[in-house]
Design a protein around this motif. Structure first.
Motif, PDB file in Angstrom:
ATOM      1  N   GLN A   1      11.553  -1.981   1.266  1.00 57.02           N
ATOM      2  CA  GLN A   1      10.638  -2.694   0.758  1.00 57.02           C
ATOM      3  C   GLN A   1      10.605  -4.363   0.945  1.00 57.02           C
ATOM      4  OE1 GLN A   1      10.668  -0.926  -3.280  1.00 57.02           O
ATOM      5  NE2 GLN A   1       8.981   0.110  -3.055  1.00 57.02           N
TER       6      GLN A   1
ATOM      7  N   SER B   1      10.762  -2.332  -7.058  1.00 58.25           N
ATOM      8  CA  SER B   1      11.109  -0.988  -7.014  1.00 58.25           C
ATOM      9  C   SER B   1      10.364  -0.112  -8.088  1.00 58.25           C
ATOM     10  CB  SER B   1      12.838  -1.000  -7.415  1.00 58.25           C
ATOM     11  OG  SER B   1      13.075  -1.403  -8.656  1.00 58.25           O
ATOM     12  N   SER B   2       9.668  -0.413  -8.843  1.00 56.70           N
ATOM     13  CA  SER B   2       9.085   0.242  -9.759  1.00 56.70           C
ATOM     14  C   SER B   2       7.482   0.748  -8.948  1.00 56.70           C
ATOM     15  CB  SER B   2       8.457  -0.330 -11.138  1.00 56.70           C
ATOM     16  OG  SER B   2       7.792  -1.399 -11.009  1.00 56.70           O
ATOM     17  N   SER B   3       7.246   0.190  -8.057  1.00 50.67           N
ATOM     18  CA  SER B   3       6.128   0.451  -7.168  1.00 50.67           C
ATOM     19  C   SER B   3       6.444   1.128  -5.892  1.00 50.67           C
ATOM     20  CB  SER B   3       5.398  -0.469  -6.792  1.00 50.67           C
ATOM     21  OG  SER B   3       4.255  -0.496  -6.077  1.00 50.67           O
ATOM     22  N   THR B   4       5.846   2.291  -5.664  1.00 48.95           N
ATOM     23  CA  THR B   4       5.660   2.842  -4.273  1.00 48.95           C
ATOM     24  C   THR B   4       5.029   2.442  -3.240  1.00 48.95           C
ATOM     25  OG1 THR B   4       3.896   4.542  -4.845  1.00 48.95           O
ATOM     26  CG2 THR B   4       6.301   5.163  -5.375  1.00 48.95           C
TER      27      THR B   4
ATOM     28  N   SER C   1       4.822  -1.186  -2.912  1.00 47.03           N
ATOM     29  CA  SER C   1       5.138  -2.581  -2.782  1.00 47.03           C
ATOM     30  C   SER C   1       5.375  -3.052  -1.433  1.00 47.03           C
ATOM     31  CB  SER C   1       6.189  -2.972  -4.006  1.00 47.03           C
ATOM     32  OG  SER C   1       7.320  -2.624  -3.761  1.00 47.03           O
TER      33      SER C   1
ATOM     34  N   THR D   1      -4.908  -3.508  -6.072  1.00 44.34           N
ATOM     35  CA  THR D   1      -4.323  -2.807  -7.290  1.00 44.34           C
ATOM     36  C   THR D   1      -5.451  -2.340  -8.223  1.00 44.34           C
ATOM     37  OG1 THR D   1      -2.106  -3.864  -7.288  1.00 44.34           O
ATOM     38  CG2 THR D   1      -2.693  -3.088  -9.302  1.00 44.34           C
TER      39      THR D   1
ATOM     40  N   TYR E   1      -3.514   2.695  -9.768  1.00 39.09           N
ATOM     41  CA  TYR E   1      -2.394   1.589 -10.536  1.00 39.09           C
ATOM     42  C   TYR E   1      -3.156   0.641 -11.352  1.00 39.09           C
ATOM     43  CZ  TYR E   1       0.640   4.378  -7.355  1.00 39.09           C
ATOM     44  OH  TYR E   1       1.099   5.278  -6.540  1.00 39.09           O
TER      45      TYR E   1
ATOM     46  N   ASP F   1      -1.557  -0.373 -14.562  1.00 40.11           N
ATOM     47  CA  ASP F   1      -0.153  -0.396 -14.718  1.00 40.11           C
ATOM     48  C   ASP F   1       0.545  -1.055 -13.419  1.00 40.11           C
ATOM     49  OD1 ASP F   1       2.508   0.119 -14.940  1.00 40.11           O
ATOM     50  OD2 ASP F   1       2.632   2.220 -14.853  1.00 40.11           O
TER      51      ASP F   1
ATOM     52  N   ASP G   1       2.806  -2.852 -12.660  1.00 37.03           N
ATOM     53  CA  ASP G   1       4.412  -2.678 -12.292  1.00 37.03           C
ATOM     54  C   ASP G   1       4.345  -1.517 -11.066  1.00 37.03           C
ATOM     55  OD1 ASP G   1       5.268  -4.830 -13.910  1.00 37.03           O
ATOM     56  OD2 ASP G   1       6.098  -3.300 -15.633  1.00 37.03           O
ATOM     57  N   LYS G   2       3.344  -0.919 -10.994  1.00 35.34           N
ATOM     58  CA  LYS G   2       3.276   0.159 -10.001  1.00 35.34           C
ATOM     59  C   LYS G   2       2.248  -0.317  -8.799  1.00 35.34           C
ATOM     60  CE  LYS G   2       4.778   4.128 -12.886  1.00 35.34           C
ATOM     61  NZ  LYS G   2       4.602   5.384 -13.428  1.00 35.34           N
TER      62      LYS G   2
END
Length: 580
Positions: free
Chosen positions: A25, A52-55, A57, A100, A105, A108, A110-111
């Motif tokens: 990432q 890391s919390s996002s797929t 990012s 976003t 998301y 949210d 963070d995702k």
């Protein structure tokens, strides 16, 4: 990898690895443009780290780096590094945030499309640093590292932290900016947390020293060591080493033009580089301007040639070279327009549109008592032209009646760009402790005499002085400006009220002029539009009746009365002493 131009020599190394994660990432890049962008915009290095919390990012970090490296070099060459980079980063942040909001998301963050970013632009002898998030930029100091950025990370506990700032997380972007003067031998490192949290400083500096001839190898060694020591994140390292710095010289930007020979002054009817000379329009110690006809189009043009008296003055020639470059970056009906250059030039000169009309100075002589509406119209046109300069981070610095032309339709156009300051070019030019005042004294803002440099409010002062002169026939401070030698002299300036019942100048117009002509630039209007607005719309603050001090209304009478009072006091004192 190395690049060199006019003394600038930089070695580059970079490496990235997904480490123990399935997807990398992180995204990084360095762009080294060709001249003249290399001198005008510099070298850009960018590093982004997805969260890391996002797929998604990794899309954010790739978009952020690519947009910076592409769009930064598309911004105006006249802008400073700070202005250019901030515009690009603000636009990127808005786009990521919008992506976003349109995605699943939306609630949210963070995702969503979020990443951290650190960027460095090396221009001339300065490194410009832009930072948001927890990537880091270091400068090598011996066997240690000097951290130049602050981590925007909130620590909740020893096991829990979260990002306080990131790109795309909020509609508005708060980003750290700083500049660092560079010298030959300086080495900078950009790294993600997957690298710097697992490799100690001694290993990093040793790797750079060991792979000094090939910095890609140093970057890979650091990444590999972070993986070996248990890094559980993506790992990216960029290294930039300054091997030599360039001379800070704005003239180098125009090397090709600077090599052109200086022309002899042409005679009427002579052919000059594809133009047929008609007559000389204007000649002075600063330049020679001719009316000519283009032999191909038969259209009239104005040719500006360098002054015969100043051809040995390097600073003057640099400013002359800048004039056409500036004109081609200004697009306004109230600014002189350069002619398109369709054929190879044999001499150093500038070709512009020919304006059939007269200077504002001559217009003022022909119209000594213009009505208020005519003056307002001219001032508004000049202000429109000035705003075109200011949008490009340029200051005219020599606005005066001789540098404004009025054509037969009554349109005002700003001419003569020999004193214009271009912020983006000034970043690469030497700074003199005793810089020459380029403007004409009577219309120059006081801050220039104090060595403080100018701002858009300085051009406003000059415009207000012209407006005042047109309305009253004299200048607001007379010859006082030429006597300024220090700050105390500036505060002693006495404004002469413009109120004149015979000329029809109301008090609220005088109030607007008084504010725009204040000796302190911070007490003037904040923007040209505010000054122009107040010339048409009475400001209630200026409508309040106030008695003009006698010192301002009639200075001679004031000092006569003061002298008489002092004389009476002396006589009285002497009489008292005799009685004793």
């Amino acid at each position: 990898m190395m690049t060199m131009t006019r003394g600038l020599l930089i070695s580059i190394g970079q490496h990235s690895d997904r480490g123990r994660k399935p997807v990398n990432q992180d995204f990084h890049g360095i762009l080294i443009p060709e001249e003249p962008l290399l001198s005008l915009k510099g070298i850009a290095a960018v590093l982004a780290d997805g969260i890391s919390s996002s797929t998604v990012s990794q899309i954010a970090s790739e978009s952020a780096v690519k947009s910076f490296l592409m769009d930064y070099y598309c911004t105006s060459e006249s802008w400073t590094v700070k202005t250019s980079a901030r515009r690009v980063l603000d636009a990127t942040n808005s786009w990521l945030h919008a992506q976003t909001r349109k995605s699943q998301y939306a609630y949210d963050r963070d995702k969503g499309y979020v990443c951290t970013l650190s960027a460095m632009v090396i221009k001339a002898t300065t490194a410009h640093i832009f930072h948001v998030g927890d990537c880091r930029i270091y400068r090598v100091a011996g066997k240690a590292l000097e951290q130049l950025t602050d981590d925007h990370r909130i620590i909740v506990s020893s096991e829990q932290t979260y990002l306080g700032r990131a790109l795309g997380i909020n509609p508005q972007l708060e980003i750290d900016y700083q500049t660092v003067e560079i010298e030959a031998g300086d080495t900078f490192i950009l790294a993600t947390d997957g690298a710097y949290e697992f490799v100690d400083q001694r290993f990093i500096t040793s790797a750079i020293a060991e792979h000094a001839a090939e910095l890609d190898g140093a970057a890979k060694a650091i990444v590999d060591e972070a993986y070996r020591r248990g890094s559980d994140d993506n790992i990216t390292v960029q290294i930039l080493r300054v091997d030599a710095v360039p001379q800070r010289d704005s003239a180098g930007i125009f090397n090709q033009t600077f090599e052109l020979p200086l022309p002899a002054l042409p005679e009427p009817r002579a052919m000059f580089d594809g133009y047929r000379i008609v007559r000389e329009i204007h000649g002075s110690s600063r330049s020679h301007i001719y009316l000519a006809v283009d032999a191909e189009t038969e259209g009239p043009v104005a040719l500006k040639l360098p002054s015969i008296d100043l051809r040995d003055n390097a600073a003057y020639l640099k400013r002359f070279l800048m004039e056409e470059w500036i004109a081609r970056r200004i697009d306004s009906p109230h600014v002189l327009k350069p002619m398109s250059q369709s054929r190879r030039r044999s001499y150093l000169y500038v070709a512009t549109e020919f304006i059939e009309g007269q200077t504002l100075r001559q217009w003022m002589l022909d119209n000594p008592r213009p009505d208020l509406e005519t003056v307002r119209g001219i001032v508004e046109q000049i202000a429109t032209g000035l705003r075109a300069f200011h949008r490009m981070e340029m200051l005219h610095q020599d606005l005066r009646p001789d540098n404004v032309l009025i054509d037969k339709t009554g349109t005002a156009k700003i001419i003569d760009f020999g004193s214009v300051r271009v912020a983006g070019v000034a970043e690469a030019a030497p700074k003199s402790a005793d810089e020459e005042i380029l403007g004409t004294v009577q219309y120059t803002a006081p801050e220039y005499f104090l060595g403080e440099g100018g701002s858009p409010r300085s051009d406003m002062f000059s415009l207000a002085a012209i407006c005042y002169h047109m309305l009253t026939g004299h200048l607001p401070y007379g010859a006082q400006l030429a006597k300024i030698r220090g700050r105390s002299d500036a505060w002693k300036l006495r404004y002469r009220p413009a109120i004149d019942a015979e000329r029809g100048i109301p008090g609220w117009i005088d109030g607007a002029l008084r504010k725009a002509l204040h000796p302190d630039p911070y007490k003037r209007h904040e923007d040209l539009s505010e000054f122009v607005f107040e010339l048409r719309n009475p400001n209630p603050a200026y409508l309040a009746t106030r008695t003009t001090p006698l010192l301002e209304r009639n200075p001679l009478l004031f000092w006569k009365l003061t002298t008489a009072i002092l004389a009476c006091a002396v006589i009285t004192l002497l009489a008292v002493l005799r009685l004793r």
